[in-house]
Design a protein around this motif. Structure first.
Motif, PDB file in Angstrom:
ATOM      1  N   PRO A 110       0.818  -1.209   0.000  1.00 35.25           N
ATOM      2  CA  PRO A 110       0.000   0.000   0.000  1.00 35.25           C
ATOM      3  C   PRO A 110       0.859   1.271   0.000  1.00 35.25           C
ATOM      4  O   PRO A 110       2.070   1.205   0.203  1.00 35.25           O
ATOM      5  N   ARG A 116      -0.326   8.619   1.676  1.00 37.52           N
ATOM      6  CA  ARG A 116      -1.720   8.562   2.124  1.00 37.52           C
ATOM      7  C   ARG A 116      -2.225   9.955   2.472  1.00 37.52           C
ATOM      8  O   ARG A 116      -3.335  10.342   2.119  1.00 37.52           O
ATOM      9  N   SER A 144      -9.107  -0.380  -2.491  1.00 36.75           N
ATOM     10  CA  SER A 144      -9.710   0.467  -1.475  1.00 36.75           C
ATOM     11  C   SER A 144     -10.616   1.457  -2.205  1.00 36.75           C
ATOM     12  O   SER A 144     -10.179   2.092  -3.169  1.00 36.75           O
ATOM     13  N   LEU A 150      -7.877   3.529   4.081  1.00 39.28           N
ATOM     14  CA  LEU A 150      -6.476   3.281   4.431  1.00 39.28           C
ATOM     15  C   LEU A 150      -5.976   4.228   5.513  1.00 39.28           C
ATOM     16  O   LEU A 150      -4.974   3.959   6.169  1.00 39.28           O
TER      17      LEU A 150
END
Length: 160
Positions: A110, A116, A144, A150
């Protein structure tokens, strides 16, 4: 004391061939971008492909520097360029693939914390989620529906 439970829902595909056709094509563009990564220090190559609502696909790869903090991740390379070139376009989907130059990577990888947070900023700005698909070099792909899955307790401008 009060307990707060946070849940996220992610979807796992067995491999790239199980993805919808448009996402599979986006992931292949991310894999092409991964080959252009400049990672002489970590030997960890990452590629990103971002689909915009105007049909454009923007790619990015990680770019390292001997002064480590000066490098840039593939995800941020792609989203910053997308917003600089197409500031009115919404970001719909992001595909990520990452792998080591020294071993085969088969686990989904990820976005890092900094990425993020950057992706969160653009979801908030455009008032729409960005679907994120991530994988290693091969194997399972995780989806996602939003960066919020996340990073459920995201920091945004409301705290400033």
């Amino acid at each position: 004391m009060k307990e707060i439970k946070i849940e996220s829902t992610l979807y796992v595909y067995d491999d790239i061939t199980d993805l919808p056709e448009d996402v599979s094509a986006l992931m292949l563009k991310a894999a092409e971008a991964r080959k252009k990564a400049y990672a002489p220090y970590s030997n960890f190559l990452v590629g990103a492909a971002l689909l915009l609502d105007n049909g454009e696909v923007i790619t990015g790869s990680n770019q390292e520097n001997a002064a480590y903090p000066s490098g840039m991740c593939a995800e941020r390379t792609a989203i910053y360029y997308a917003n600089a070139k197409y500031p009115d376009a919404k970001m719909l989907k992001m595909a990520l693939t990452a792998g080591s130059a020294t071993k085969l990577t088969t686990e989904p990888i990820p976005p890092c914390g900094a990425c993020r947070q950057a992706i969160a900023e653009y979801e908030i700005m455009q008032e729409a989620p960005i679907e994120i698909y991530f994988m290693g070099e091969k194997g399972k792909v995780v989806k996602s529906n939003s960066l919020a899955d996340l990073l459920p307790l995201m920091f945004d401008k409301s705290f400033l």
